[in-house]
Design an enzyme around this catalytic site. Structure first.
Site, PDB file in Angstrom:
ATOM      1  N   GLY A 197       9.417  -0.801  -3.891  1.00  0.00           N
ATOM      2  CA  GLY A 197      10.182  -0.288  -2.754  1.00  0.00           C
ATOM      3  C   GLY A 197      11.430  -1.108  -2.492  1.00  0.00           C
ATOM      4  O   GLY A 197      11.971  -1.758  -3.407  1.00  0.00           O
ATOM      5  N   ASP A 244       6.654   5.471   1.998  1.00  0.00           N
ATOM      6  CA  ASP A 244       7.528   5.526   3.181  1.00  0.00           C
ATOM      7  C   ASP A 244       8.815   6.332   2.958  1.00  0.00           C
ATOM      8  O   ASP A 244       9.484   6.702   3.922  1.00  0.00           O
ATOM      9  CB  ASP A 244       7.911   4.107   3.617  1.00  0.00           C
ATOM     10  CG  ASP A 244       6.719   3.321   4.109  1.00  0.00           C
ATOM     11  OD1 ASP A 244       5.715   3.952   4.477  1.00  0.00           O
ATOM     12  OD2 ASP A 244       6.777   2.079   4.118  1.00  0.00           O
TER      13      ASP A 244
HETATM   14  O1  F6P Z   1       5.267   0.193   2.184  1.00  0.00           O
HETATM   15  C1  F6P Z   1       4.327   1.131   2.540  1.00  0.00           C
HETATM   16  C2  F6P Z   1       3.470   0.710   3.669  1.00  0.00           C
HETATM   17  O2  F6P Z   1       2.429   1.573   3.530  1.00  0.00           O
HETATM   18  C3  F6P Z   1       3.996   0.739   5.097  1.00  0.00           C
HETATM   19  O3  F6P Z   1       4.129   1.995   5.673  1.00  0.00           O
HETATM   20  C4  F6P Z   1       2.978  -0.107   5.787  1.00  0.00           C
HETATM   21  O4  F6P Z   1       3.375  -0.550   7.021  1.00  0.00           O
HETATM   22  C5  F6P Z   1       2.833  -1.216   4.820  1.00  0.00           C
HETATM   23  O5  F6P Z   1       3.023  -0.626   3.541  1.00  0.00           O
HETATM   24  C6  F6P Z   1       1.567  -1.985   4.924  1.00  0.00           C
HETATM   25  O6  F6P Z   1       1.214  -2.530   3.703  1.00  0.00           O
HETATM   26  P1  F6P Z   1       0.489  -3.918   3.466  1.00  0.00           P
HETATM   27  O7  F6P Z   1      -0.562  -4.057   4.524  1.00  0.00           O
HETATM   28  O8  F6P Z   1      -0.051  -3.794   2.106  1.00  0.00           O
HETATM   29  O9  F6P Z   1       1.516  -4.980   3.603  1.00  0.00           O
END
Ligand code: F6P
Length: 331
Positions: free
Chosen positions: A108, A133
């Protein structure tokens, strides 16, 4: 040529299909050698790899997650002290010792920024955007997004029957910290009555009025889709209960949105991005991210992508059409 592939940041459906797209095209069409780097940049620093051959690239198209594993390791992250941690030399040494001609970074926003920083070290890098996202700048859509929207839409569909049976307000929190893409698309596809996204903010009085207007029209239940970036879905639920006097419940969909098989759309997008990324490598067009633009796969300089976010514009057609049909966006 020998290429290394890594996946970094949060996982999403379609990463394995992308690894397959890059790997099979590289092996079969271009006769390249392919290695997988485990756990994102952590694996690059540690030279933790696996060889990707025809056999290991099979069975990946519909497989969720990433066979390479992922991490949020950033070789150039800002430390709490405010200083920049710089692992440039380890990155350069690993790249050389692994004998790479190009590093493919699937990830990302954060990953594309790191990919740009790696390319500035004089190394050959190609970025492939991924995230549920959908907030990577420079591409119309990221793979993972529509898979997550499908899951979130089904969840909203299922809330309708229980909301109407109990005459309740159901608040559902969907993923997206800064960007409300999933909430907008799943909210509209699932027929949510109120959709709240970080880009627009919200006024609780307007939210409550929209819910009470429905009651007055003989619809004593409502579905409210909220992006996690607005925070505190439980506070929103409480504010709705207090403001409307209606029984309110909350659901946090969470990581379910990121798990499991990619949708057919995401599989094909992953395949196309993977194939085109490999084409760029063969042409030695490095320092770029492959992207979807008006249904064509194009490439964008990593320099342009790094550090930017693609947010939902206030005049997005789904918002305009939703408003005209009586959906409240809380503003
Ligand atoms: O980047 C995608 C995403 O799903 C966000 O929407 C979310 O807040 C985040 O990753 C949480 O991911 P992690 O808990 O793995 O850091």
């Amino acid at each position: 040529m020998k290429i290394g592939i890594l996946s970094s940041g949060g996982d999403c459906p379609g990463i394995n299909a992308t690894i397959r797209g890059v790997g099979k095209t590289a092996l079969t069409y271009f006769g390249m050698e392919v290695i997988g780097i485990k756990s994102g940049f952590q694996g690059l620093l540690a030279k933790d790899i696996l060889v990707l051959d025809d056999k290991s690239l099979s069975g990946l198209l519909n497989l969720g997650g990433t066979i390479l594993g992922t991490s949020r390791e950033k070789p150039f992250k800002k430390l709490l002290s405010g200083k920049e941690e710089d692992k440039s030399q380890i990155v350069i040494d690993s790249y050389r010792e692994l004998g790479l001609d190009c590093l493919v970074c699937i990830g990302g926003n954060g990953t594309q920024k790191t990919a740009y920083q790696v390319s500035r070290l004089g190394l050959n890098v190609i970025g492939i955007p991924k995230t549920i996202d959908n907030d990577v700048w420079g591409t119309d859509i990221t793979f993972g997004f529509y898979s997550a929207v499908d899951i979130a839409t089904e969840a909203i569909d299922r809330l309708h029957s229980t909301a109407s049976s109990h005459n309740r307000v159901m608040v559902i929190e969907l993923m997206g910290h800064k960007a409300g893409w999933i909430t907008l698309y799943a909210g509209m596809a699932g027929g949510a009555d109120v959709i709240l996204i970080p880009e627009l903010g919200f006024d609780i009085k307007k939210v409550n009025k929209a819910i009470l207007d429905r009651v007055n029209k003989g619809k004593p239940y409502s579905i409210v889709a909220v992006a996690e970036g607005l925070g505190l879905e439980s506070r929103i639920a409480r504010m709705i209960e207090e403001g409307t006097g209606l029984e309110t419940r909350e659901t946090v969909l969470g990581y379910v949105q990121r798990g499991g098989s990619p949708s057919a759309f995401d599989r094909n997008l992953s395949t196309r991005l993977g194939g085109h990324a490999t084409g760029l490598i063969a042409q030695r067009e490095f320092g770029k991210m492959v992207a979807l633009y008006e249904d064509k796969i194009v490439s964008v300089p990593l320099e342009e992508v790094a550090g930017k976010l693609k947010l939902v514009p206030a005049d997005h057609d789904l918002i305009l059409q939703g408003k005209r049909m009586g959906v409240s966006f809380g503003v």
